[in-house]
Enzyme design. Sequence first.
Site, PDB file in Angstrom:
ATOM      1  CG  MET A  92      -1.879  -1.220   1.220  1.00  0.00           C
ATOM      2  SD  MET A  92      -2.862  -1.385  -0.284  1.00  0.00           S
ATOM      3  CE  MET A  92      -3.835  -2.827   0.115  1.00  0.00           C
ATOM      4  CB  ILE A  94       2.222   5.702  -4.526  1.00  0.00           C
ATOM      5  CG1 ILE A  94       0.747   5.240  -4.555  1.00  0.00           C
ATOM      6  CG2 ILE A  94       2.629   6.258  -5.885  1.00  0.00           C
ATOM      7  CD1 ILE A  94      -0.250   6.312  -4.851  1.00  0.00           C
ATOM      8  CG  HIS A 111      -6.092  -2.057  -8.857  1.00  0.00           C
ATOM      9  ND1 HIS A 111      -5.856  -1.256  -7.750  1.00  0.00           N
ATOM     10  CD2 HIS A 111      -7.311  -1.712  -9.326  1.00  0.00           C
ATOM     11  CE1 HIS A 111      -6.891  -0.455  -7.574  1.00  0.00           C
ATOM     12  NE2 HIS A 111      -7.780  -0.706  -8.513  1.00  0.00           N
TER      13      HIS A 111
HETATM   14  C1  GAR Z   1      -5.725  -7.363  -2.547  1.00  0.00           C
HETATM   15  O1  GAR Z   1      -7.096  -7.385  -2.818  1.00  0.00           O
HETATM   16  C2  GAR Z   1      -5.002  -6.496  -3.554  1.00  0.00           C
HETATM   17  O2  GAR Z   1      -5.530  -6.585  -4.850  1.00  0.00           O
HETATM   18  C3  GAR Z   1      -5.242  -5.123  -2.978  1.00  0.00           C
HETATM   19  O3  GAR Z   1      -5.094  -5.300  -1.587  1.00  0.00           O
HETATM   20  C4  GAR Z   1      -5.440  -6.640  -1.234  1.00  0.00           C
HETATM   21  C5  GAR Z   1      -4.294  -7.262  -0.477  1.00  0.00           C
HETATM   22  O4  GAR Z   1      -4.638  -8.506   0.055  1.00  0.00           O
HETATM   23  N1  GAR Z   1      -4.329  -4.161  -3.523  1.00  0.00           N
HETATM   24  C6  GAR Z   1      -4.649  -2.899  -3.768  1.00  0.00           C
HETATM   25  O5  GAR Z   1      -5.731  -2.422  -3.521  1.00  0.00           O
HETATM   26  C7  GAR Z   1      -3.536  -2.071  -4.413  1.00  0.00           C
HETATM   27  N2  GAR Z   1      -4.069  -0.871  -4.982  1.00  0.00           N
HETATM   28  P1  GAR Z   1      -3.546  -9.556   0.514  1.00  0.00           P
HETATM   29  O6  GAR Z   1      -2.599  -8.859   1.470  1.00  0.00           O
HETATM   30  O7  GAR Z   1      -4.332 -10.628   1.218  1.00  0.00           O
HETATM   31  O8  GAR Z   1      -2.835 -10.089  -0.716  1.00  0.00           O
END
Ligand code: GAR
Length: 202
Positions: A92, A94, A111
């Site tokens: 998370m 940039i 994403h």
């Molecule tokens: C996932 O859904 C990923 O696509 C999203 O955060 C989550 C992380 O889950 N990413 C974003 O929103 C990036 N812009 P995880 O830690 O269980 O993989």
Amino acid sequence: MLKANIAVLVSGGGTNLQAIIDAEKSGIIKSGTVKIVISNKEDAYALKRAEKENIETAVVTKDGRTRQEFEKEIIKILDAHNIDLIVLAGFMCILSESFTSHYKERIINVHPSLIPSFCGEGFYGLKVHRAALDYGVKVSGATVHYVNEVPDGGKIIMQKAVEVQEGDTPETLQKRIMEQAEWIILPASCEKVCKRITEEKK
Ligand code: GAR
């Protein structure tokens, strides 16, 4: 066989990291291997997942560091591990243009929407799914793309659509998109890009 060295960057639960680890074990990812998991959060559960698999971990927080110092620290770790591919799996933060241009077509991100919808700065995690439901879209999904200086703006590698169901909440939609799209296209994209990298190296 020559394999690409992968670093996975995480901030949270790490279910996408788990999907990558499982795909390496099952042979879906055969052209690359996860060398290190780097988190910007000390308490990210993703770190536990990596430790369980005996994968090296590192924590680099933003606390007390400028963005430049933060990125320099990450680059130091990447260089020390000869990393060929950086996978942002729920990372998370940039990254600056100087970072992304240094690793052109060597950073990929997952994403949780069909880019170019519900993406860019401020769209992450459950916020993405909330925005999709507020808009009333009937189909959402996930996208894996190369990372450049534009947040969620790099070239798309893979996408998968997932149906929105009546009565969905951001949480139920997130779960369906993870299960039906993210955990499939992220490992598949890793293999695709690692294969390209290893072929370029030959
Ligand atoms: C996932 O859904 C990923 O696509 C999203 O955060 C989550 C992380 O889950 N990413 C974003 O929103 C990036 N812009 P995880 O830690 O269980 O993989």
